[in-house]
Design an enzyme around this catalytic site. Structure first.
Site, PDB file in Angstrom:
ATOM      1  N   SER A  91       0.815  -1.212   0.000  1.00  0.00           N
ATOM      2  CA  SER A  91       0.000   0.000   0.000  1.00  0.00           C
ATOM      3  C   SER A  91       0.854   1.270   0.000  1.00  0.00           C
ATOM      4  O   SER A  91       1.582   1.544  -0.947  1.00  0.00           O
ATOM      5  CB  SER A  91      -0.968  -0.037   1.183  1.00  0.00           C
ATOM      6  OG  SER A  91      -1.973   0.929   1.061  1.00  0.00           O
ATOM      7  N   ASP A 228      -1.847   6.273  -3.471  1.00  0.00           N
ATOM      8  CA  ASP A 228      -0.725   5.562  -2.861  1.00  0.00           C
ATOM      9  C   ASP A 228      -0.306   4.418  -3.782  1.00  0.00           C
ATOM     10  O   ASP A 228      -0.720   4.364  -4.941  1.00  0.00           O
ATOM     11  CB  ASP A 228      -1.098   5.064  -1.462  1.00  0.00           C
ATOM     12  CG  ASP A 228      -2.264   4.089  -1.468  1.00  0.00           C
ATOM     13  OD1 ASP A 228      -3.000   4.041  -2.477  1.00  0.00           O
ATOM     14  OD2 ASP A 228      -2.436   3.359  -0.472  1.00  0.00           O
ATOM     15  N   ASP A 232      -5.696   2.143  -3.189  1.00  0.00           N
ATOM     16  CA  ASP A 232      -6.900   2.082  -2.354  1.00  0.00           C
ATOM     17  C   ASP A 232      -7.146   3.439  -1.699  1.00  0.00           C
ATOM     18  O   ASP A 232      -8.251   3.722  -1.244  1.00  0.00           O
ATOM     19  CB  ASP A 232      -6.832   0.957  -1.319  1.00  0.00           C
ATOM     20  CG  ASP A 232      -5.729   1.135  -0.279  1.00  0.00           C
ATOM     21  OD1 ASP A 232      -4.805   1.945  -0.508  1.00  0.00           O
ATOM     22  OD2 ASP A 232      -5.777   0.441   0.756  1.00  0.00           O
TER      23      ASP A 232
END
Length: 438
Positions: A91, A228, A232
């Site tokens: 992430s 990112d 998400d």
């Protein structure tokens, strides 16, 4: 040792995250689910971790479909046709990290019960199936197009000028294309996937978005979008080149997108409570998985975290930075300049800080804090730390998840009230730290 954090299994490559661990996780998952889809972000280690994970799943007899380099929301949407979905990503973490996220068919992250079951199997000795029962592997190329299609069916056409900073992450595969299909003029930054993330750190926070802010002004764009590493998350820059804070963006979505109810964590600003009369606000523990669970439980219109995760249940219970970008562009097109809409929101001074400690433990300190506060206050929320409501504002006291520190957040209707609430909370925290150190 607990393997699962707030977003699956994650760690630095070679120590907290290894091919050996991914192999074990794959073998464990393959025992529980037989039809699995897997994708990855562009990190340099993602192919290695995915290959190990797939080997483990095949070893347990699972049928695995690979969909390649995709965003996490794309993978989670694809999971609707499988028993579960696996995303190889860390992430917003730096490039030396990687991880494994686990998704149910409805876009919900694995529950704590599912995590516990999987962790127990990972720590056991799984032999695998016989040679004649080894699983199968296939590839599919339609996941991104399917995700684009469902987004476009849920937003309207518009013709804004938008700068998109993909951050060299998975958003390179989808966000610019979605916005162009909507009718926007798109200027793409850092739109080549690169696991070293050479342009900026993957986390879309103010200090990492200088290039985007300058580009919005230079191109006279209507707004900017930042993601990112796995997309998400979505953050925005307004038409003046200023980063819209997470609290502001949460309130903006609430004002223009929510009809009945919204879900947010306990640390979100009270602006969300006051930006649209009649909207019911539900608060949860900090973490997008908790927000998603509550959105489903109360059938909310929308859920969000100020870190940039936005949940639109009409699409999925997975935080979807791609759909959030498309929806934001649509709302700006309908409601006028983003900078003006943000300026029209209520504003409340907010102070954040904390106190470190060297003796005692978090549980004892927080127990003392809760006991002292409960003696003097009745409006208390203990979902995540201790949040106290006052007529003029609120205070949240909670332990840090990564260091020996008690965090304090105070927000009020004016600066003086915020300072007073913060000072009162700080005094309580200091007394309890000192008491536990004796």
């Amino acid at each position: 040792m607990a393997l699962f954090g707030s977003s699956g299994i994650r760690g630095v490559i070679g120590s907290g995250m290894t091919p050996e661990l991914a192999l074990k996780a794959g073998k464990a998952l393959g025992l529980l689910h037989k039809k699995i889809v897997i994708g990855h972000d562009p990190r340099t280690s993602s192919h290695m971790i995915e290959d190990a994970m797939v080997a483990g799943m095949l070893c347990s007899g699972a049928r695995v479909t690979r969909i390649g380099l995709v965003s996490t929301p794309t993978l989670a949407y694809a999971a609707r046709n499988y028993d579960c979905g696996i995303m190889i990503t860390a992430s917003h973490n730096p490039p030396e990290y990687n991880g494994i996220k686990f998704w149910n068919p409805d876009g919900m992250a694995f529950s704590l019960k599912q995590q516990d079951e999987l962790e127990r199997l990972i720590e056991s000795d799984i032999r695998g199936v016989g040679w004649e029962y080894i699983g199968s592997e296939s590839h599919a190329s339609n996941a991104i197009l399917d995700h684009i299609d469902v987004i476009l069916r849920n937003v309207e056409k518009c013709s804004l000028k938008v700068v998109v900073d993909c951050g060299c992450g998975a958003a390179t595969t989808i966000t610019p294309y979605v916005l162009r299909e909507m009718g926007c003029k798109v200027i793409s930054l850092n739109a080549q996937p690169d696991g070293f993330f050479p342009a900026r750190d993957p986390e879309p926070i103010d200090e990492n978005l200088s290039e985007l802010k300058e580009a919005v002004k230079a191109f006279d764009a209507d707004l900017g979008i930042a993601h990112d590493g796995d997309a998400d998350r979505m953050m925005a820059v307004d038409d003046q080149g200023r980063l819209v804070t997470g609290d502001e963006l949460l309130a903006y979505f609430c004002r223009f997108e929510v009809k009945d109810s919204v879900v947010c964590p306990v640390d979100a600003s009270m602006v969300v409570d006051r930006c649209k009369p009649g909207v019911k606000v539900y608060r949860t523990r900090i973490g997008d998985a908790f927000v998603s669970e509550e959105v489903r439980k109360v059938n909310a219109d929308f859920g969000g975290e100020t870190s940039g995760t936005w949940i639109f249940p009409r699409i999925s219970y997975c935080p979807d930075g791609i759909y959030a970008a498309a929806k934001l562009v649509e709302l700006v097109s309908k409601n006028g300049r983003l900078s003006k809409a943000i300026a029209d929101l209520p504003r409340y001074p907010l102070k954040r800080g904390g106190m470190k400690f060297s003796h005692g433990n978090k549980a004892d300190i927080m127990g003392g804090i809760r006991a002292e506060i409960e003696q003097a206050n009745s409006r208390i929320n203990t979902l995540d730390g201790v949040r106290v409501e006052y007529p003029e504002g609120w205070v949240l006291i909670r332990p840090s998840g990564t260091e020996p520190k008690i965090r304090i957040t105070a927000e009020a209707v004016d600066e003086g009230a915020a300072e007073k609430l913060y000072s009162q909370a700080e005094s309580i925290v200091k007394r309890c730290i000192d008491s536990c150190a004796q």
